[in-house]
Design a protein around this motif. Sequence first.
Motif, mmCIF file in Angstrom:
data_model
loop_
_atom_site.group_PDB
_atom_site.id
_atom_site.type_symbol
_atom_site.label_atom_id
_atom_site.label_comp_id
_atom_site.label_asym_id
_atom_site.label_seq_id
_atom_site.Cartn_x
_atom_site.Cartn_y
_atom_site.Cartn_z
ATOM 1 N N UNK A 1 -3.178 10.207 -5.889
ATOM 2 C CA UNK A 1 -3.290 9.844 -4.478
ATOM 3 C C UNK A 1 -4.735 9.888 -3.995
ATOM 4 N N UNK A 2 -5.463 10.933 -4.326
ATOM 5 C CA UNK A 2 -6.840 11.060 -3.835
ATOM 6 C C UNK A 2 -7.749 9.975 -4.422
ATOM 7 N N UNK A 3 -7.707 9.704 -5.749
ATOM 8 C CA UNK A 3 -8.529 8.587 -6.234
ATOM 9 C C UNK A 3 -8.148 7.243 -5.624
ATOM 10 N N UNK A 4 -6.853 7.010 -5.395
ATOM 11 C CA UNK A 4 -6.438 5.756 -4.773
ATOM 12 C C UNK A 4 -6.930 5.678 -3.332
ATOM 13 N N UNK B 1 0.829 -1.206 0.000
ATOM 14 C CA UNK B 1 0.000 0.000 0.000
ATOM 15 C C UNK B 1 0.867 1.260 0.000
ATOM 16 N N UNK B 2 1.945 1.249 0.782
ATOM 17 C CA UNK B 2 2.855 2.401 0.796
ATOM 18 C C UNK B 2 3.507 2.589 -0.566
ATOM 19 N N UNK B 3 3.890 1.506 -1.201
ATOM 20 C CA UNK B 3 4.479 1.586 -2.540
ATOM 21 C C UNK B 3 3.469 2.130 -3.554
ATOM 22 N N UNK B 4 2.222 1.676 -3.458
ATOM 23 C CA UNK B 4 1.178 2.175 -4.355
ATOM 24 C C UNK B 4 0.955 3.671 -4.173
ATOM 25 N N UNK B 5 0.944 4.127 -2.906
ATOM 26 C CA UNK B 5 0.721 5.545 -2.668
ATOM 27 C C UNK B 5 1.895 6.395 -3.146
ATOM 28 N N UNK B 6 3.114 5.872 -3.037
ATOM 29 C CA UNK B 6 4.262 6.621 -3.559
ATOM 30 C C UNK B 6 4.178 6.727 -5.085
ATOM 31 N N UNK B 7 3.819 5.645 -5.729
ATOM 32 C CA UNK B 7 3.663 5.658 -7.178
ATOM 33 C C UNK B 7 2.504 6.558 -7.590
ATOM 34 N N UNK C 1 -10.700 15.072 -12.642
ATOM 35 C CA UNK C 1 -9.945 16.177 -12.062
ATOM 36 C C UNK C 1 -8.442 15.939 -12.157
ATOM 37 N N UNK C 2 -8.029 14.695 -11.994
ATOM 38 C CA UNK C 2 -6.608 14.362 -12.153
ATOM 39 C C UNK C 2 -6.174 14.628 -13.593
ATOM 40 N N UNK C 3 -6.974 14.193 -14.546
ATOM 41 C CA UNK C 3 -6.638 14.430 -15.955
ATOM 42 C C UNK C 3 -6.596 15.932 -16.259
#
Length: 112
Positions: free
Chosen positions: A26-29, A13-19, A60-62
């Motif tokens: 980050x917010x959609x994840x 999960x930490x790796x996913x959030x860093x990526x 919004x990210x796009x």
Amino acid sequence: MMVFMISAGLGVLALLFRLAAVFRLTIPLLYVVVMNTVCHSWYQAHSLWGDRLFFILLGLVALSWLLSLVGRVWSFIQEKQEDRAAVEYFKYRVRQAKENGDDTVSTENLWR
């Protein structure tokens, strides 16, 4: 064994959030993680609203990617215009120096 599974899950999960932070996702994840863990019953009852909210977040990210790209292009164009102006001003100084019979041309305050 359970401690290993929990620590491995948190590591992934930490790796996913860093990526995700690199790509501004980050917010959609975080929304996906919260909807699948904390608010799972609400999401099951209101999946249409939950999916719409998720796609709005992705939009919004796009949009932020697009605005960032436009800003980079704009700053590149501005730099090129400033460089052209500096070159033209330097040419003016060279012409002035030739007219005055000077052998040197000052390059003060031409470029950043």
